[in-house]
Design an enzyme around this catalytic site. Structure first.
Site, PDB file in Angstrom:
ATOM      1  N   GLY A 343       0.791  -1.219   0.000  1.00 48.68           N
ATOM      2  CA  GLY A 343       0.000   0.000   0.000  1.00 48.68           C
ATOM      3  C   GLY A 343       0.822   1.268   0.000  1.00 48.68           C
ATOM      4  CB  THR A 389      -0.821  -4.856   7.091  1.00 48.21           C
ATOM      5  OG1 THR A 389      -1.916  -4.888   6.154  1.00 48.21           O
ATOM      6  CG2 THR A 389      -0.932  -6.042   8.033  1.00 48.21           C
ATOM      7  CB  CYS A 390       1.363  -0.164   5.167  1.00 45.76           C
ATOM      8  SG  CYS A 390       2.959  -0.950   5.451  1.00 45.76           S
ATOM      9  CB  SER A 391      -0.218  -5.332   2.997  1.00 43.21           C
ATOM     10  OG  SER A 391      -0.496  -6.241   1.943  1.00 43.21           O
TER      11      SER A 391
END
Length: 544
Positions: A343, A389-391
């Site tokens: 992301g 998460t930054c996903s």
């Protein structure tokens, strides 16, 4: 050869090999150049990696050190020109015209302006107002910052739009600025002092979603670099406790520096036990695995016994035992583990298809994420666990939560922030999403104008005091009570086998030996046939 090319090339090699993301690769290097310059050069090189690699292959210059060649080719084609570089510089400049032509014709270059990449390239800058240092009204602050930015940018008309400051319409205490304002933001005194925190709006959601109240015991399992941790401390309003874990000593040092700046973290003085305050501050020159730094956060005017008690642990969160104090008293856990970073802008600028659910690196990360979330849910008094998460990959988000929830049915996914509107979900290509997926929070760069992000809040069910198989550990008794119980309780006995002269075996019940009682010596003598049965009986009578 310019050292910055060598260092940026190593970072690019680490990222392309799949060993780490851009941030982790930067932390792993011993940088002598400006870290921000190395980060910018590496990120810009990776954003054009495919087109540059194709141009280098076309002219036959792809046989050198891959990362450093890519960095220097970027600097020649799109940067400020080469500043040193020795033999590589001469080779690149000798093929400069061919490289420019091949780069422009590259099929990969025409795809750079995709919708998602264009959204990432124009993301606004977000600034969180640190309420521990600034109590000013947001509208008054907005006008004052606008004037300060215009003074820093100069009076040119082209800069008027780049210095416009707006209140974020969704996230509280967040200001929104154009992407071009970044170069002047860092020069503001409020940013240098920590009163304004450069933090993406998606990063502000974790602490808000945890529903923190004063007096809570919060555990941040992956704390560095510290912006989320500082936000959680701010929301505790000078009352409570927070434990922060970070495995890497370098990142732990950055975390401590960040906490000192943003929330006034003061270490406990090693010389005067129990005393805190500015005089107790000491720079941690060497942090190593197992270090623990204890202190309080005094920002916001906390005095006396007030202030959030903070413990920074240089170690692995997975090594904690939830059944033992103080971990058996944790109320809220914030779990933001390592992820693929799909992301983040630098990920999509590298290659939007580089990380998929079939990537071995993503599968390893997902396995780690399941372990750390399972461990967080095993804390017996935990009421809320926030997983983020930054996903944008389902394998690291919904699939992780779904598998762990099967082992911990005592938790449920609840709606974290009702005021956040998710972007429409894309049709699932595989199995359908769970019914609770609608309660998860997702940010999208195109819809929300911020980084891609996933957040899930898990609350313990009201009718279950503990998770499956969990129970309260027995209360630890003091040494004094334990000794008193042993002296007042009836002595336990055991049989000692002693052969007599007629070779028949006789059995004698002897109090079980205790340290310092003297009975242990008698037992050993009897077993070695150095003391007869009658003699042992007489000795025991005298002893009693």
């Amino acid at each position: 050869m310019a050292k910055i090319y060598l260092e940026a090339g190593r970072v690019v090699d680490d990222v392309l090999s799949g060993r780490s993301g851009l941030k982790a690769a930067l932390y792993a290097q011993q940088l002598s150049s400006d870290p921000r310059a190395v980060c910018k050069l590496s990120s810009c090189t990776l954003s054009n990696k495919a087109a540059i690699a194709e141009a280098l292959e076309h002219v036959g210059l792809d046989h050198h050190s891959h990362g450093m060649m890519l960095v220097m080719a970027y600097e020649l084609l799109l940067g400020h020109g080469l500043r040193g570089g020795g033999k590589l510089r001469r080779e690149l400049e000798g093929h400069a015209t061919e490289l420019q032509t091949a780069f422009k014709k590259s099929s990969q270059h025409s795809e750079v302006l995709s919708e998602q990449r264009e959204a990432f390239s124009s993301l606004p800058r977000y600034v969180r107002v640190n309420r521990l240092q600034l109590a000013e009204d947001l509208e008054v602050l907005r006008r004052r910052l606008t004037k300060a930015l215009r003074r820093a940018a100069g009076s040119e008309p082209k800069h008027a739009e780049a210095t416009r400051v707006e209140l974020d319409a969704v996230v509280p205490n967040v200001l929104r600025l154009p992407a071009a304002s970044r170069r002047w933001l860092r020069e503001l005194p409020e940013v240098e002092s920590g009163a304004l925190v450069l933090q993406d709006r998606s990063s502000c959601l974790s602490a808000l979603a945890a529903g923190l109240v004063p007096g809570s015991f919060v555990l941040d399992s992956c704390a560095a670099p510290g912006s989320k941790t500082a936000h959680a401390i701010e929301l505790l309003q000078a009352r409570g406790r927070l434990a922060a874990f970070e495995r890497d000593p370098k990142r732990a040092a950055a975390l401590l520096k960040r906490l000192r700046l943003l929330v006034g973290f003061a270490e406990k003085s090693p010389r005067r036990k129990g005393r805190y305050g500015p005089e107790a501050k000491s720079e941690v020159s060497v942090l190593k695995w197992g270090s623990q730094i204890r202190g309080r956060c005094w920002a916001g005017g906390a005095t006396g016994a007030e202030g959030v008690e903070v413990d920074v642990h240089v170690g692995d969160f997975l090594d904690t035992n939830p059944a033992l104090p103080p971990w058996n008293q944790v109320d809220v856990l914030i779990v933001d583990p390592s992820c693929s970073g799909s992301g983040l802008p630098e990920h999509h600028l590298i290659d939007a298809t580089a990380e998929t659910g079939t990537s071995r690196r993503v599968q390893r990360l997902a396995a780690f994420q399941k372990r750390i979330l399972s461990h967080a849910l095993s804390f017996p008094k935990a009421k809320t666990v926030v997983y983020s998460t930054c996903s944008t990959l389902r394998l690291e988000n919904e699939d992780v939560v779904e598998e762990v929830l099967c082992r911990y049915p005592g938790f449920e996914v609840v709606e974290a922030l009702p005021w956040w509107q998710n972007a429409p979900l894309k049709p699932a290509t595989g199995k359908p999403l769970p019914s609770w997926a609608k309660n998860c929070l997702r940010s999208d760069p195109v819809t929300h104008k911020c980084r891609g992000f996933f957040l899930c809040r898990l609350d313990r069910l009201d009718h279950l005091a503990h998770g499956p198989g969990d129970s309260d550990p027995p209360p630890e008794q003091s040494r004094r009570k334990r000794k008193r119980r042993l002296t007042t309780s009836a002595p336990r006995t055991e049989e000692i086998q002693i052969p007599s002269k007629d070779k028949a075996k006789a059995f004698l019940a002897v109090p079980k030996a205790k340290k310092g009682s003297g009975l242990r010596i008698l037992r050993r003598l009897a077993k070695k046939q150095l003391v007869g049965l009658s003699a042992l009986q007489s000795l025991l009578k005298k002893k009693s």
